[in-house]
Write an enzyme that holds these catalytic residues in place. Structure first.
Site, short mmCIF file in Angstrom:
data_model
loop_
_atom_site.label_atom_id
_atom_site.label_comp_id
_atom_site.label_asym_id
_atom_site.label_seq_id
_atom_site.Cartn_x
_atom_site.Cartn_y
_atom_site.Cartn_z
N PHE A 10 0.82 -1.21 0.00
CA PHE A 10 0.00 0.00 0.00
C PHE A 10 0.86 1.26 0.00
O PHE A 10 0.67 2.14 0.83
CB PHE A 10 -0.92 -0.03 1.23
N GLY A 68 4.03 -1.23 10.76
CA GLY A 68 3.21 -1.68 9.64
C GLY A 68 4.06 -2.12 8.46
O GLY A 68 4.23 -1.40 7.48
N SER A 108 6.92 -0.64 1.50
CA SER A 108 7.54 0.59 2.02
C SER A 108 8.93 0.29 2.56
O SER A 108 9.83 1.15 2.50
CB SER A 108 6.66 1.21 3.12
N ASP A 165 2.36 3.35 9.85
CA ASP A 165 1.47 2.83 8.80
C ASP A 165 0.92 1.48 9.28
O ASP A 165 0.91 0.50 8.55
CB ASP A 165 2.26 2.66 7.49
N HIS A 173 -5.30 0.92 10.99
CA HIS A 173 -5.93 2.21 10.72
C HIS A 173 -7.24 2.40 11.48
O HIS A 173 -7.97 3.36 11.24
CB HIS A 173 -6.17 2.38 9.21
C1 LIG Z 1 -1.40 -0.70 5.84
S1 LIG Z 1 -0.50 -2.16 6.22
C2 LIG Z 1 1.17 -1.62 6.03
C3 LIG Z 1 1.51 -1.38 4.60
C4 LIG Z 1 2.99 -1.30 4.29
N1 LIG Z 1 3.64 -0.22 5.00
C5 LIG Z 1 3.21 -1.19 2.79
O1 LIG Z 1 4.00 -0.35 2.33
O2 LIG Z 1 2.60 -1.94 2.04
C6 LIG Z 1 -0.70 -2.26 7.96
C7 LIG Z 1 0.07 -3.36 8.65
O3 LIG Z 1 -0.01 -3.10 10.04
C8 LIG Z 1 -0.07 -4.32 10.73
N2 LIG Z 1 -0.69 -4.07 12.04
C9 LIG Z 1 -1.94 -3.60 12.28
N3 LIG Z 1 -2.16 -3.48 13.60
C10 LIG Z 1 -1.02 -3.88 14.21
C11 LIG Z 1 -0.62 -3.98 15.58
N4 LIG Z 1 -1.44 -3.63 16.56
N5 LIG Z 1 0.61 -4.45 15.84
C12 LIG Z 1 1.47 -4.81 14.84
N6 LIG Z 1 1.14 -4.72 13.54
C13 LIG Z 1 -0.08 -4.27 13.22
C14 LIG Z 1 -0.88 -5.24 9.85
O4 LIG Z 1 -0.58 -6.60 10.13
C15 LIG Z 1 -0.48 -4.77 8.45
O5 LIG Z 1 0.51 -5.59 7.89
#
Ligand SMILES: C[S@@+](CC[C@H](N)C(=O)[O-])C[C@H]1O[C@@H](n2cnc3c(N)ncnc32)[C@H](O)[C@@H]1O
Length: 228
Positions: free
Chosen positions: A23, A49, A55, A150, A153
């Site tokens: 993303f 994230g 990223s 990231d 959300h």
């Molecule tokens: C929007 S994605 C990240 C996208 C990534 N930065 C990219 O460039 O594609 C959000 C990530 O945050 C992780 N995530 C969400 N809540 C979390 C938490 N409480 N602790 C650790 N990881 C978390 C999810 O597993 C997911 O892989």
């Protein structure tokens, strides 16, 4: 932000970043690369994230270049439980069934991350931390030159990521936030309402750059570890 424009990312890494699942639009990835180039000579960076490392390739490419210039190994830690955010789960818009582990019926993006970072030969620079962001943050003690949020959300993860991580940004360091949508018509609110606005309201950060939904704030008051 520096006035001079740095040399762009090597085209092989750019191709891998663009091809990786995830993303991070190319123009936002370019800004991420440039802010990391500027900050990583001053200490480690950290991303909340990881997902599949898209990223992470932009950040790792900057760390690799900084390492070449400084003779030290620049690094970016990247935190994720690799089970996906709420919005990545089955039935939601951003679900990818190919990253579900059939044994547990749960998402598992760790293998994809590993492959993508290995293909980019960035394993020395992009360091995975696998776990809940809140748990890792509770034990974290290292000042950060750059923090990129990231993660989840939803309201709870966004609030927790701000509270758990933002105070670790060094004086002069950057807090970058993804998916900041001031207009509700463009996307979800928590990164805007619960990370971006509180960071500005704290008086510790001011905005220095943005591209698309990526906002970059500089820490202008206090130092790492001080409450905001
Ligand atoms: C929007 S994605 C990240 C996208 C990534 N930065 C990219 O460039 O594609 C959000 C990530 O945050 C992780 N995530 C969400 N809540 C979390 C938490 N409480 N602790 C650790 N990881 C978390 C999810 O597993 C997911 O892989």
């Amino acid at each position: 932000m520096p006035d001079t424009v740095p040399a762009p990312m090597p085209s092989d890494l750019l191709d891998l970043a663009r091809a990786a699942q995830g993303f991070m639009p190319a123009d936002e990835g370019d800004l991420l690369f440039r802010i990391a180039l500027e900050r990583l000579p001053h200490g480690p960076g950290l991303e909340v994230g990881t997902y599949c490392g898209k990223s992470g390739i932009y950040l790792g490419a900057a760390a690799q270049r900084v390492s070449g210039a400084t003779g030290t190994t620049a690094v970016v830690f990247t935190v994720d439980h690799h089970r996906g955010s709420e919005e990545n789960q089955a039935g939601w818009e951003h679900h990818d069934a190919s990253v579900v582990d059939p044994e547990f019926g749960l998402m598992d993006t760790l293998g994809r991350f590993r492959k993508n970072i290995a293909r980019a030969r960035l394993e020395e620079h992009v360091i995975a931390v696998v776990g809940q962001s809140t748990t890792v943050a509770a034990h974290w003690r290292t000042p950060l030159s750059l923090l990129f949020i990231d993660g989840g959300h939803g309201e709870e993860p966004a609030r927790a990521d701000f509270r758990g991580w933002a105070h670790w940004v060094q004086a002069g360091g950057y807090l970058a936030i993804h998916d900041v949508f001031p207009d509700p018509a463009d996307g979800g609110r928590p990164p805007y309402e619960l990370i971006y606005l509180p960071a500005l309201a704290s008086g510790s950060f001011s905005e220095v750059a943005h591209t698309g939904s990526l906002r970059v704030l500089r820490r202008t008051r206090g130092s790492a570890g001080d409450p905001l």
